[in-house]
Design a protein around this motif. Structure first.
Motif, mmCIF file in Angstrom:
data_model
loop_
_atom_site.group_PDB
_atom_site.id
_atom_site.type_symbol
_atom_site.label_atom_id
_atom_site.label_comp_id
_atom_site.label_asym_id
_atom_site.label_seq_id
_atom_site.Cartn_x
_atom_site.Cartn_y
_atom_site.Cartn_z
ATOM 1 N N VAL A 77 0.856 -1.188 0.000
ATOM 2 C CA VAL A 77 0.000 0.000 0.000
ATOM 3 C C VAL A 77 0.890 1.234 0.000
ATOM 4 C CG1 VAL A 77 -1.927 -1.078 1.206
ATOM 5 C CG2 VAL A 77 -0.172 0.035 2.522
ATOM 6 N N VAL A 78 0.355 2.324 -0.503
ATOM 7 C CA VAL A 78 1.044 3.611 -0.452
ATOM 8 C C VAL A 78 0.355 4.430 0.629
ATOM 9 C CG1 VAL A 78 1.662 5.698 -1.724
ATOM 10 C CG2 VAL A 78 1.653 3.483 -2.889
ATOM 11 N N ILE A 79 1.160 4.931 1.564
ATOM 12 C CA ILE A 79 0.634 5.658 2.713
ATOM 13 C C ILE A 79 1.134 7.094 2.667
ATOM 14 C CG2 ILE A 79 0.584 5.795 5.227
ATOM 15 C CD1 ILE A 79 1.112 2.807 5.296
ATOM 16 N N GLU A 80 0.218 8.036 2.884
ATOM 17 C CA GLU A 80 0.589 9.448 2.992
ATOM 18 C C GLU A 80 0.844 9.729 4.469
ATOM 19 O OE1 GLU A 80 -0.965 13.771 1.462
ATOM 20 O OE2 GLU A 80 -2.462 12.278 2.024
ATOM 21 N N ILE A 81 2.100 10.105 4.804
ATOM 22 C CA ILE A 81 2.443 10.351 6.206
ATOM 23 C C ILE A 81 2.489 11.844 6.524
ATOM 24 C CG2 ILE A 81 3.623 8.164 6.511
ATOM 25 C CD1 ILE A 81 6.269 9.618 6.085
ATOM 26 N N ALA A 82 2.563 12.670 5.504
ATOM 27 C CA ALA A 82 2.483 14.124 5.632
ATOM 28 C C ALA A 82 2.001 14.642 4.273
ATOM 29 C CB ALA A 82 3.846 14.719 5.985
ATOM 30 N N GLN A 83 1.707 15.925 4.203
ATOM 31 C CA GLN A 83 1.211 16.469 2.944
ATOM 32 C C GLN A 83 2.263 16.278 1.856
ATOM 33 O OE1 GLN A 83 -0.221 20.456 3.211
ATOM 34 N NE2 GLN A 83 -0.881 20.525 1.085
ATOM 35 N N ASP A 84 1.872 15.587 0.786
ATOM 36 C CA ASP A 84 2.733 15.283 -0.365
ATOM 37 C C ASP A 84 3.939 14.416 -0.009
ATOM 38 O OD1 ASP A 84 1.041 16.733 -2.048
ATOM 39 O OD2 ASP A 84 2.106 18.609 -1.643
ATOM 40 N N VAL A 85 3.878 13.669 1.076
ATOM 41 C CA VAL A 85 4.935 12.713 1.441
ATOM 42 C C VAL A 85 4.294 11.329 1.506
ATOM 43 C CG1 VAL A 85 6.679 12.048 3.120
ATOM 44 C CG2 VAL A 85 6.147 14.470 2.781
ATOM 45 N N ASN A 86 4.613 10.503 0.497
ATOM 46 C CA ASN A 86 4.045 9.163 0.407
ATOM 47 C C ASN A 86 5.144 8.116 0.546
ATOM 48 O OD1 ASN A 86 1.379 10.047 -0.120
ATOM 49 N ND2 ASN A 86 1.938 10.443 -2.248
ATOM 50 N N ILE A 87 4.812 7.025 1.221
ATOM 51 C CA ILE A 87 5.746 5.907 1.323
ATOM 52 C C ILE A 87 5.016 4.629 0.903
ATOM 53 C CG2 ILE A 87 7.188 6.928 3.118
ATOM 54 C CD1 ILE A 87 5.703 5.209 5.175
ATOM 55 N N LYS A 88 5.797 3.704 0.344
ATOM 56 C CA LYS A 88 5.252 2.415 -0.064
ATOM 57 C C LYS A 88 5.591 1.404 1.033
ATOM 58 C CE LYS A 88 6.894 -0.213 -3.624
ATOM 59 N NZ LYS A 88 7.153 -0.545 -5.031
ATOM 60 N N VAL A 89 4.563 0.722 1.562
ATOM 61 C CA VAL A 89 4.737 -0.204 2.674
ATOM 62 C C VAL A 89 4.107 -1.544 2.291
ATOM 63 C CG1 VAL A 89 4.199 -0.629 5.110
ATOM 64 C CG2 VAL A 89 4.620 1.693 4.326
ATOM 65 N N ASP A 90 4.821 -2.619 2.602
ATOM 66 C CA ASP A 90 4.275 -3.956 2.401
ATOM 67 C C ASP A 90 3.053 -4.131 3.298
ATOM 68 O OD1 ASP A 90 4.788 -7.231 3.205
ATOM 69 O OD2 ASP A 90 4.777 -6.610 1.097
#
Length: 104
Positions: A77-90
């Protein structure tokens, strides 16, 4: 020492053997109902939760990162942790949603 074993061995070994094994069987049953079964239930619920993730869900990763799901794929899944900051997490890295974190 050997004579003690020879003297203890009688013709009625079957009931005595059952009485010796009974505490071990009880321990196994207690472990199953109080440790193994609840753990399997939690794992099943977590797997079900991970499979039902959808866009907009608030989640917590195993690393303690709070975020909101913006995209769901087969294994990650792709998670937004802050505005315009996305991380890809298993998906295996997702442990709970925000409502569970508030309860603890």
């Amino acid at each position: 020492m050997m004579s003690l074993f020879l003297q203890a061995g009688g013709g009625e070994g079957s009931p005595n053997m059952l009485m010796q094994l009974l505490p071990f069987l009880l321990i196994i049953v207690v472990f199953y109902f109080f440790m193994i079964r609840p753990q399997v239930k939690r794992q099943k619920e977590l797997r079900k939760y991970r499979e039902s993730l959808k866009k907009g869900d608030k989640v917590v990763t195993t690393g303690g990162i709070y975020g909101k799901v913006t995209e769901v794929k087969e294994s990650h899944v792709v998670i937004e942790i802050a505005q315009d900051v996305n991380i890809k997490v298993d998906k295996a890295g997702i442990i709970m949603d925000m409502s569970d974190a508030a309860k603890k």
